[in-house]
Design a protein around this motif. Sequence first.
Motif, PDB file in Angstrom:
ATOM      1  N   LEU A   1      -7.664  12.556  -4.251  1.00 13.13           N
ATOM      2  CA  LEU A   1      -6.551  11.686  -4.623  1.00 13.13           C
ATOM      3  C   LEU A   1      -5.250  12.132  -3.978  1.00 13.13           C
ATOM      4  CD1 LEU A   1      -7.280  11.068  -8.398  1.00 13.13           C
ATOM      5  CD2 LEU A   1      -7.754   9.566  -6.471  1.00 13.13           C
ATOM      6  N   ALA A   2      -5.201  13.357  -3.475  1.00 15.13           N
ATOM      7  CA  ALA A   2      -3.989  13.864  -2.833  1.00 15.13           C
ATOM      8  C   ALA A   2      -3.906  13.445  -1.367  1.00 15.13           C
ATOM      9  CB  ALA A   2      -3.933  15.386  -2.938  1.00 15.13           C
ATOM     10  N   SER A   3      -4.860  12.680  -0.898  1.00 18.13           N
ATOM     11  CA  SER A   3      -4.855  12.213   0.484  1.00 18.13           C
ATOM     12  C   SER A   3      -3.628  11.342   0.733  1.00 18.13           C
ATOM     13  CB  SER A   3      -6.118  11.395   0.760  1.00 18.13           C
ATOM     14  OG  SER A   3      -5.965  10.656   1.943  1.00 18.13           O
ATOM     15  N   PRO A   4      -2.984  11.525   1.881  1.00 16.25           N
ATOM     16  CA  PRO A   4      -1.833  10.670   2.178  1.00 16.25           C
ATOM     17  C   PRO A   4      -2.203   9.191   2.250  1.00 16.25           C
ATOM     18  CG  PRO A   4      -2.454  11.973   4.093  1.00 16.25           C
ATOM     19  CD  PRO A   4      -3.254  12.487   2.935  1.00 16.25           C
ATOM     20  N   PHE A   5      -3.463   8.889   2.507  1.00 12.80           N
ATOM     21  CA  PHE A   5      -3.879   7.493   2.582  1.00 12.80           C
ATOM     22  C   PHE A   5      -3.846   6.811   1.220  1.00 12.80           C
ATOM     23  CE2 PHE A   5      -5.767   9.411   6.364  1.00 12.80           C
ATOM     24  CZ  PHE A   5      -5.144   8.628   7.324  1.00 12.80           C
ATOM     25  N   ASN A   6      -3.894   7.574   0.130  1.00 10.65           N
ATOM     26  CA  ASN A   6      -3.751   6.977  -1.199  1.00 10.65           C
ATOM     27  C   ASN A   6      -2.352   6.420  -1.404  1.00 10.65           C
ATOM     28  OD1 ASN A   6      -6.252   7.144  -2.265  1.00 10.65           O
ATOM     29  ND2 ASN A   6      -5.893   8.994  -3.422  1.00 10.65           N
ATOM     30  N   PHE A   7      -1.386   6.923  -0.656  1.00  7.73           N
ATOM     31  CA  PHE A   7      -0.002   6.501  -0.813  1.00  7.73           C
ATOM     32  C   PHE A   7       0.423   5.513   0.272  1.00  7.73           C
ATOM     33  CE2 PHE A   7      -0.623  10.609  -2.724  1.00  7.73           C
ATOM     34  CZ  PHE A   7      -0.088  10.411  -3.979  1.00  7.73           C
ATOM     35  N   ALA A   8      -0.489   5.179   1.171  1.00  4.77           N
ATOM     36  CA  ALA A   8      -0.172   4.282   2.282  1.00  4.77           C
ATOM     37  C   ALA A   8       0.411   2.940   1.837  1.00  4.77           C
ATOM     38  CB  ALA A   8      -1.406   4.075   3.155  1.00  4.77           C
ATOM     39  N   PRO A   9      -0.037   2.340   0.730  1.00  2.00           N
ATOM     40  CA  PRO A   9       0.550   1.054   0.339  1.00  2.00           C
ATOM     41  C   PRO A   9       2.063   1.114   0.141  1.00  2.00           C
ATOM     42  CG  PRO A   9      -1.452   1.426  -0.890  1.00  2.00           C
ATOM     43  CD  PRO A   9      -1.167   2.701  -0.143  1.00  2.00           C
ATOM     44  N   PHE A  10       2.579   2.279  -0.225  1.00  2.00           N
ATOM     45  CA  PHE A  10       4.021   2.410  -0.442  1.00  2.00           C
ATOM     46  C   PHE A  10       4.796   2.483   0.867  1.00  2.00           C
ATOM     47  CE2 PHE A  10       2.026   4.103  -4.276  1.00  2.00           C
ATOM     48  CZ  PHE A  10       2.605   3.264  -5.210  1.00  2.00           C
ATOM     49  N   TYR A  11       4.092   2.624   1.973  1.00  5.62           N
ATOM     50  CA  TYR A  11       4.728   2.717   3.281  1.00  5.62           C
ATOM     51  C   TYR A  11       4.332   1.560   4.198  1.00  5.62           C
ATOM     52  CZ  TYR A  11       5.940   7.384   1.744  1.00  5.62           C
ATOM     53  OH  TYR A  11       6.452   8.431   1.040  1.00  5.62           O
ATOM     54  N   LEU A  12       3.762   0.509   3.625  1.00  2.00           N
ATOM     55  CA  LEU A  12       3.320  -0.625   4.437  1.00  2.00           C
ATOM     56  C   LEU A  12       4.457  -1.268   5.219  1.00  2.00           C
ATOM     57  CD1 LEU A  12       0.692  -2.474   2.229  1.00  2.00           C
ATOM     58  CD2 LEU A  12       0.312  -1.333   4.407  1.00  2.00           C
ATOM     59  N   ASP A  13       5.641  -1.299   4.629  1.00  2.00           N
ATOM     60  CA  ASP A  13       6.764  -1.909   5.338  1.00  2.00           C
ATOM     61  C   ASP A  13       7.074  -1.154   6.629  1.00  2.00           C
ATOM     62  OD1 ASP A  13       7.638   0.262   3.752  1.00  2.00           O
ATOM     63  OD2 ASP A  13       9.696  -0.469   3.796  1.00  2.00           O
ATOM     64  N   GLU A  14       7.002   0.182   6.575  1.00  2.00           N
ATOM     65  CA  GLU A  14       7.253   0.981   7.780  1.00  2.00           C
ATOM     66  C   GLU A  14       6.133   0.784   8.798  1.00  2.00           C
ATOM     67  OE1 GLU A  14       8.317   5.069   7.129  1.00  2.00           O
ATOM     68  OE2 GLU A  14       9.183   4.552   5.182  1.00  2.00           O
ATOM     69  N   PHE A  15       4.908   0.686   8.310  1.00  2.00           N
ATOM     70  CA  PHE A  15       3.783   0.465   9.209  1.00  2.00           C
ATOM     71  C   PHE A  15       3.910  -0.883   9.912  1.00  2.00           C
ATOM     72  CE2 PHE A  15      -0.475  -1.306   9.898  1.00  2.00           C
ATOM     73  CZ  PHE A  15      -0.967  -0.367  10.792  1.00  2.00           C
ATOM     74  N   LEU A  16       4.261  -1.917   9.165  1.00  2.00           N
ATOM     75  CA  LEU A  16       4.403  -3.251   9.744  1.00  2.00           C
ATOM     76  C   LEU A  16       5.562  -3.323  10.731  1.00  2.00           C
ATOM     77  CD1 LEU A  16       3.703  -5.447   6.611  1.00  2.00           C
ATOM     78  CD2 LEU A  16       2.193  -5.085   8.566  1.00  2.00           C
ATOM     79  N   ALA A  17       6.619  -2.563  10.472  1.00  2.00           N
ATOM     80  CA  ALA A  17       7.764  -2.545  11.387  1.00  2.00           C
ATOM     81  C   ALA A  17       7.411  -1.834  12.681  1.00  2.00           C
ATOM     82  CB  ALA A  17       8.954  -1.867  10.731  1.00  2.00           C
ATOM     83  N   ASP A  18       6.442  -0.944  12.636  1.00  2.00           N
ATOM     84  CA  ASP A  18       5.970  -0.220  13.812  1.00  2.00           C
ATOM     85  C   ASP A  18       7.119   0.454  14.566  1.00  2.00           C
ATOM     86  OD1 ASP A  18       3.925   0.722  15.456  1.00  2.00           O
ATOM     87  OD2 ASP A  18       4.108  -0.980  16.831  1.00  2.00           O
ATOM     88  N   GLY A  19       8.067   1.007  13.800  1.00  2.00           N
ATOM     89  CA  GLY A  19       9.181   1.727  14.413  1.00  2.00           C
ATOM     90  C   GLY A  19      10.275   0.842  14.978  1.00  2.00           C
ATOM     91  N   ASP A  20      10.137  -0.466  14.842  1.00  2.00           N
ATOM     92  CA  ASP A  20      11.130  -1.398  15.381  1.00  2.00           C
ATOM     93  C   ASP A  20      12.014  -1.893  14.231  1.00  2.00           C
ATOM     94  OD1 ASP A  20      12.607  -3.379  16.568  1.00  2.00           O
ATOM     95  OD2 ASP A  20      10.894  -4.491  17.360  1.00  2.00           O
ATOM     96  N   ALA A  21      13.205  -1.308  14.114  1.00  3.20           N
ATOM     97  CA  ALA A  21      14.106  -1.644  13.013  1.00  3.20           C
ATOM     98  C   ALA A  21      14.592  -3.092  13.088  1.00  3.20           C
ATOM     99  CB  ALA A  21      15.295  -0.693  12.998  1.00  3.20           C
TER     100      ALA A  21
END
Length: 85
Positions: free
Chosen positions: A21-41
């Motif tokens: 449960l400590a895997s960073p992938f368990n917390f990925a949903p909380f960072y979906l916005d950053e993933f979708l932005a793909d570094g493009d602000a």
Amino acid sequence: LQRRIEGHVNFRKSSGARKGLASPFNFAPFYLDEFLADGDASKELPSRLVYFDTDVVLEGDVAELLDLDLDGQVAAAVEDCSQRF
């Protein structure tokens, strides 16, 4: 992004939680916005993201969640009835 998430995850042996449960992938949903932005602000993102775990069975219209009032909160979740708090 994975390294950034890993930097926020700490596993306490005394917690009794499964180490998986400590895997960073368990917390990925909380960072979906950053993933979708793909570094493009400058990239325009949706105003709301709806994430479902793979074991969720949806029995209603997901569109209802688009109008759900979060009362200023950034996230909404359901209680997991199999967990003890």
